[in-house]
Design an enzyme around this catalytic site. Structure first.
Site, PDB file in Angstrom:
ATOM      1  N   ARG A 310       0.827  -1.210   0.000  1.00 16.99           N
ATOM      2  CA  ARG A 310       0.000   0.000   0.000  1.00 16.99           C
ATOM      3  C   ARG A 310       0.865   1.265   0.000  1.00 16.99           C
ATOM      4  NH1 ARG A 310      -5.423   1.947   0.573  1.00 16.99           N
ATOM      5  NH2 ARG A 310      -6.245  -0.139   0.212  1.00 16.99           N
ATOM      6  N   GLU A 714      -9.752   6.326   6.970  1.00 17.71           N
ATOM      7  CA  GLU A 714      -8.308   6.549   6.962  1.00 17.71           C
ATOM      8  C   GLU A 714      -7.850   7.803   6.197  1.00 17.71           C
ATOM      9  OE1 GLU A 714      -8.077   2.451   5.423  1.00 17.71           O
ATOM     10  OE2 GLU A 714      -6.228   2.323   6.575  1.00 17.71           O
TER      11      GLU A 714
HETATM   12  N1  MTE Z   1     -12.105   6.309  14.269  1.00 23.11           N
HETATM   13  C1  MTE Z   1     -12.161   6.076  15.598  1.00 23.11           C
HETATM   14  N2  MTE Z   1     -12.863   6.911  16.378  1.00 23.11           N
HETATM   15  N3  MTE Z   1     -11.507   5.019  16.165  1.00 23.11           N
HETATM   16  C2  MTE Z   1     -10.762   4.143  15.403  1.00 23.11           C
HETATM   17  O1  MTE Z   1     -10.179   3.200  15.929  1.00 23.11           O
HETATM   18  N4  MTE Z   1      -9.960   3.556  13.136  1.00 23.11           N
HETATM   19  C3  MTE Z   1      -9.646   4.055  11.790  1.00 23.11           C
HETATM   20  C4  MTE Z   1     -10.848   4.775  11.197  1.00 23.11           C
HETATM   21  N5  MTE Z   1     -11.393   5.714  12.133  1.00 23.11           N
HETATM   22  C5  MTE Z   1     -10.683   4.381  13.993  1.00 23.11           C
HETATM   23  C6  MTE Z   1     -11.407   5.481  13.470  1.00 23.11           C
HETATM   24  C7  MTE Z   1      -9.236   3.011  10.868  1.00 23.11           C
HETATM   25  S1  MTE Z   1      -7.634   2.487  10.915  1.00 23.11           S
HETATM   26  C8  MTE Z   1     -10.081   2.468   9.940  1.00 23.11           C
HETATM   27  S2  MTE Z   1      -9.564   1.326   8.812  1.00 23.11           S
HETATM   28  C9  MTE Z   1     -11.498   2.870   9.876  1.00 23.11           C
HETATM   29  O2  MTE Z   1     -11.840   3.811  10.897  1.00 23.11           O
HETATM   30  C10 MTE Z   1     -12.365   1.627  10.005  1.00 23.11           C
HETATM   31  O3  MTE Z   1     -13.702   1.919  10.044  1.00 23.11           O
HETATM   32  P1  MTE Z   1     -14.601   2.183   8.746  1.00 23.11           P
HETATM   33  O4  MTE Z   1     -14.153   1.271   7.679  1.00 23.11           O
HETATM   34  O5  MTE Z   1     -15.973   1.885   9.227  1.00 23.11           O
HETATM   35  O6  MTE Z   1     -14.394   3.628   8.400  1.00 23.11           O
HETATM   36  C1  QUE Z   2      -5.627  -2.469   3.127  1.00 22.16           C
HETATM   37  C2  QUE Z   2      -5.871  -3.044   4.331  1.00 22.16           C
HETATM   38  C3  QUE Z   2      -5.621  -4.429   4.517  1.00 22.16           C
HETATM   39  C4  QUE Z   2      -5.119  -5.180   3.453  1.00 22.16           C
HETATM   40  C5  QUE Z   2      -4.873  -4.561   2.247  1.00 22.16           C
HETATM   41  C6  QUE Z   2      -5.119  -3.216   2.093  1.00 22.16           C
HETATM   42  C7  QUE Z   2      -5.860  -5.086   5.758  1.00 22.16           C
HETATM   43  C8  QUE Z   2      -5.600  -6.488   5.833  1.00 22.16           C
HETATM   44  C9  QUE Z   2      -5.095  -7.174   4.720  1.00 22.16           C
HETATM   45  C10 QUE Z   2      -4.857  -8.592   4.669  1.00 22.16           C
HETATM   46  C11 QUE Z   2      -4.042  -9.112   3.689  1.00 22.16           C
HETATM   47  C12 QUE Z   2      -3.857 -10.481   3.551  1.00 22.16           C
HETATM   48  C13 QUE Z   2      -4.497 -11.340   4.396  1.00 22.16           C
HETATM   49  C14 QUE Z   2      -5.314 -10.834   5.410  1.00 22.16           C
HETATM   50  C15 QUE Z   2      -5.489  -9.470   5.526  1.00 22.16           C
HETATM   51  O1  QUE Z   2      -4.867  -6.493   3.581  1.00 22.16           O
HETATM   52  O2  QUE Z   2      -6.300  -4.452   6.720  1.00 22.16           O
HETATM   53  O3  QUE Z   2      -5.938 -11.672   6.238  1.00 22.16           O
HETATM   54  O4  QUE Z   2      -4.367 -12.693   4.256  1.00 22.16           O
HETATM   55  O5  QUE Z   2      -5.846  -7.128   6.989  1.00 22.16           O
HETATM   56  O6  QUE Z   2      -4.913  -2.610   0.909  1.00 22.16           O
HETATM   57  O7  QUE Z   2      -6.344  -2.310   5.356  1.00 22.16           O
HETATM   58 MO1  MOS Z   3      -7.415   0.459   9.475  1.00 23.72          MO
HETATM   59  S1  MOS Z   3      -5.356   0.581   9.517  1.00 23.72           S
HETATM   60  O1  MOS Z   3      -7.357  -0.318   7.912  1.00 23.72           O
HETATM   61  O2  MOS Z   3      -7.637  -0.765  10.600  1.00 23.72           O
END
Ligand code: MTE
Ligand code: QUE
Ligand code: MOS
Length: 758
Positions: A310, A714
């Site tokens: 990524r 994100e």
């Molecule tokens: N917002 C809050 N309040 N707490 C969290 O832990 N995690 C972030 C984001 N926003 C997070 C957050 C991350 S890493 C992700 S991937 C997304 O929320 C996941 O939720 P969504 O896919 O429902 O947006």
């Molecule tokens: C973004 C993500 C994830 C991702 C790829 C993205 C992620 C994640 C995995 C992943 C990859 C291989 C696996 C698995 C999970 O890929 O959160 O179980 O076998 O867990 O572009 O956020």
């Molecule tokens: Mo968020 S880093 O894809 O849990």
């Protein structure tokens, strides 16, 4: 209609009154056992002897377990093997779990841990990316993206420069730490309540550790006090340990990490060392670029393959590269195994990109914004990414244009230059940076979601889906989607805890895809249920077509008859209509051939831009964010208030990463930043003094997502790259020959950059 409204978070009142239950708030069952983990006190080597007799003799201790007591699989690597649940003899990082104490209280378990007598044979640990690169020590093989002839493009370019950017890791610092409570169930099964973004994967891993099929293991997650990626794989540790103890002792077992253990024993964001060679013309138009992106993975793979991927997918940020070669290295170090963190490598790739843009601007003595605008993607002739995905729709150019105007960029640029001329000690800086973030898991099979919807005979609805709530507002958004489809009030719908026995084989709530996949699955379930009710009403009232039945304003009109949900649910039940539906969704139109490094990994892109103005004190290195203006594209927002909250929170979290959160290891491999005293997360005073957040108006998603919304979890974190670029701008004002600013731009880093000339 409920979708599109700024409803409060479904747990808002519970959050502020303290009534919301987290794992550790579960009623303390009499006889419950408590687990504490004993970790390694060297960073690399092996164990030569273990004496745990004093631990076992300690007050309240019921049992002491090592890897020898693990019933079946000892490796909890989520994707690739390499993560021993408890050390089997080798030590890969300081603090690595070796044994557990099971005691009658959390306190007594922790007290006993210190009584272990473990002897080691230590070897020299590898603690940094540079050493790992020198030794070609990787957790996964290198991998590259390639488009066009880079060598030729660099040869033909008027200017060619090389640069580098280092950036630190980041501790998740969720308010609720890792925690799980396991209860024994019949036939060797177990029920685990866990603070977890990935209940299905925990179910899978617990089943393997116990040597039972997945149908014996149930995972339950009501909410997390924050996850941020840190509970995608790292929650497995507490789940597996508590399950093991619950099954062995047939008693409830709780595993909750102290803040210090949590920081030492669970993975963080990957720090990166990035280098580039870029060729460009007199206008700063990029002709070709070569990137090396090296991530510090720690001792094992965990999700690092996908994370560095990524980063590679995002080192173009919003800019077109006519030719590009992008290499990703997954460096192996004797530190905890790093994991997902909001942005999942994207922020690291994008920071490298923006550092390169700033460098080109400095070289040509132009405003970086000019270079950004010159290279930004369009949808005609600068529209192919280094992974060969065509950009068919792109909001960044118009976002930059309107933000430049609304933030008064040109006028403020001039005012800042004037300020800097008349101030010796304080220097200001400004930067506008865009964000383009690819939405979809780059691993195809994860792009699916499921839901389960029940209409009870009293007209109340219960909704379940595969997504988990970590504070982001997923539950209220999915509730809004279902309410919208059924024309009902949201408070008629109870969204319950995520459970693997209600919706199976779920993906992690990650990659910002929670609403896209689970919201769409819930919509699918709602439409199935609705169709059954329509069929029932058409039949009952001898109507001619489906459109004679209308769902709106919390009631149902069928020809001349009007129903409340109470009366319709009851009537349908009496006529034996099935009132429970499953829903399913898979993201269309995505494919990626990793071997060819070609395809369309992303369904669409989330976009935004930020302008940030900062001030630095050149005597102390202290700095403040004076003002940030953000214009972000959430598509047609399902809940604008929730989306704005995500933007503000994501921005501040990103600013923390780039300014004062510093993950540090001592020379012996000990984590030096192991608590809030040595690791500073942003406080309210660190947020911008002025913060103007706007959602891009009338911009329904160009692809068919649920309600035409765009993922928002994100992407806003990367808007904080504007803070770092603004700080660099201020540093340059203090000393035009300043050396490269390192991230995080702590006061020390700022002073160092100002004082050391390149
Ligand atoms: N917002 C809050 N309040 N707490 C969290 O832990 N995690 C972030 C984001 N926003 C997070 C957050 C991350 S890493 C992700 S991937 C997304 O929320 C996941 O939720 P969504 O896919 O429902 O947006
Ligand atoms: C973004 C993500 C994830 C991702 C790829 C993205 C992620 C994640 C995995 C992943 C990859 C291989 C696996 C698995 C999970 O890929 O959160 O179980 O076998 O867990 O572009 O956020
Ligand atoms: Mo968020 S880093 O894809 O849990």
């Amino acid at each position: 209609m409920s979708a599109g409204k700024s409803l409060a978070h479904d747990s808002a009142a519970l959050h502020v009154t303290g009534e919301a239950t987290y794992v550790d708030d579960m009623p303390n069952v009499p006889q419950a056992l408590h687990i504490a983990i004993g970790g390694a006190s060297i960073a690399a080597g092996c164990i030569t002897s273990i004496d745990l007799s004093a631990v076992l003799a300690s007050e309240g201790v019921v049992d002491v377990l090592t890897h020898e007591h693990i019933p079946a699989e000892k490796d909890i690597g989520p994707v690739f093997p390499g993560d021993p649940l408890l050390s089997t003899g080798d030590v890969f990082f300081m603090g690595q779990p070796i044994f557990i104490v099971v005691a009658t209280s959390h306190q007594l378990a922790r007290r006993a841990v210190g009584l272990a007598n473990i002897q080691y044979q230590a070897t020299e640990p590898v603690l940094d990316i540079d050493t790992a690169m020198q030794r070609k020590s990787y957790v996964r093989p290198p991998y590259a993206l390639q488009r066009g002839d880079v060598k030729q493009a660099l040869n033909n370019a008027a200017h060619t420069i090389t640069g580098e950017q280092r950036m630190g890791g980041q501790e998740h610092f969720y308010l609720e730490g890792q925690a799980a409570v396991a209860e024994p169930a019949e036939h060797g099964g177990v029920r685990i309540t866990s603070s977890n973004q990935n209940p299905t994967e925990a179910q899978h891993i617990v089943a393997k550790v116990l040597g039972v099929p997945m149908n014996k293991v149930t995972l339950i997650t009501r909410r997390m006090g924050g996850g941020f990626g840190g509970k995608e794989t790292q929650a497995n540790l507490c789940c597996a340990l508590s399950a093991m103890v619950a099954v062995k002792h047939q008693r409830t077992a709780s595993c909750r990490l102290s803040r210090r253990d949590d920081m030492i024993m669970t993975g963080k964001r990957h720090g990166f060392f990035t280098q580039w060679t870029v060729g460009f013309n007199d206008e700063g138009e990029i002709q070709g670029v070569q990137f090396t992106l090296a991530g510090q993975c720690g001792y094992s793979a965990d999700l690092s393959d996908a994370i560095v991927d990524r980063a590679m997918f995002h080192c173009d940020n919003s800019y077109y590269y006519p030719a590009a070669h992008i290499e990703g290295l997954r460096c192996k170090t004797n530190t905890v195994s790093n994991t997902a963190f909001r942005g999942f490598g994207g922020p690291q790739g994008m920071l490298a990109c923006e550092a390169m843009i700033d460098q080109i601007a400095g070289y040509l003595n132009k405003d970086p914004l000019e270079i950004r605008k010159r290279n930004v993607y369009n949808t005609t002739d600068k529209n192919i990414t280094p992974y060969h995905q065509t950009i068919k729709h792109f909001n960044v150019p118009s976002i930059i244009e309107s933000l430049e105007k609304s933030s008064d960029y040109v006028k403020r640029r001039k005012a800042i230059d004037d300020f800097n001329k008349s101030n010796k000690i304080l220097k200001r800086g400004i930067a506008l940076t865009p964000v383009k973030f690819g939405i979809s898991f780059t691993v195809k099979h994860l792009n699916q979601g499921g839901a389960l919807l029940h209409l009870y005979s009293d007209g109340s609805v219960q909704l379940n889906h595969g997504g988990t709530e970590m504070g982001q507002g997923l539950m209220v958004k999915v509730q809004q989607i279902v309410a919208h489809e059924l024309g009902m009030k949201t408070d008629r719908i109870a969204v319950t805890a995520t459970q693997t026995d209600k919706v199976p084989n779920t993906s992690p709530t990650a990659a910002s895809s929670g609403t896209d996949i689970n919201g769409a699955a819930a919509k699918n379930a709602a439409l199935k249920l609705k169709q059954r009710l329509i069929d029932f009403l058409v039949n009952q009232h001898e109507l001619t077509c489906d459109s004679d039945v209308k769902f709106a304003n919390d009631s149902i009109v069928a020809g001349d008859a009007t129903y409340s949900w109470e009366s319709l649910a009851h009537a349908a039940y009496m006529e034996r209509v099935s009132l429970s539906a499953t829903g399913y969704y898979k993201t269309p139109d995505i494919h990626f051939d990793r071997n060819a490094a070609k395809g369309q990994p992303f369904y669409y892109f989330a976009n935004g831009a930020a302008v940030t103005e900062v001030v630095i004190d050149t005597l102390t290195g202290e700095n403040r964010i004076l003002r940030t203006d953000i214009l972000h594209d959430a598509g047609q927002s399902i809940n604008p208030a929730m989306d704005k909250g995500q933007i503000e929170g994501g921005f501040v979290q990103g600013a923390g990463w780039l300014t004062h959160e510093e993950v540090k290891w001592a020379d012996d491999g000990r984590l030096a930043s192991d608590g809030p005293a040595t690791y500073k997360i942003p406080a309210i005073g660190d947020a911008p003094l002025h913060m103007n957040v706007s959602l891009l108006d009338s911009s329904p998603n160009e692809v068919n997502t649920v309600f035409r919304s765009k993922a928002v979890g994100e992407p806003p974190l990367m808007l904080a790259i504007s803070v770092f670029c603004a700080l660099k701008d201020a540093v340059k004002a203090a000393n035009p020959a300043a050396s490269n600013l390192q991230a995080p731009a702590t006061p020390e880093a700022i002073l160092l950059a100002i004082s050391a000339s390149t």
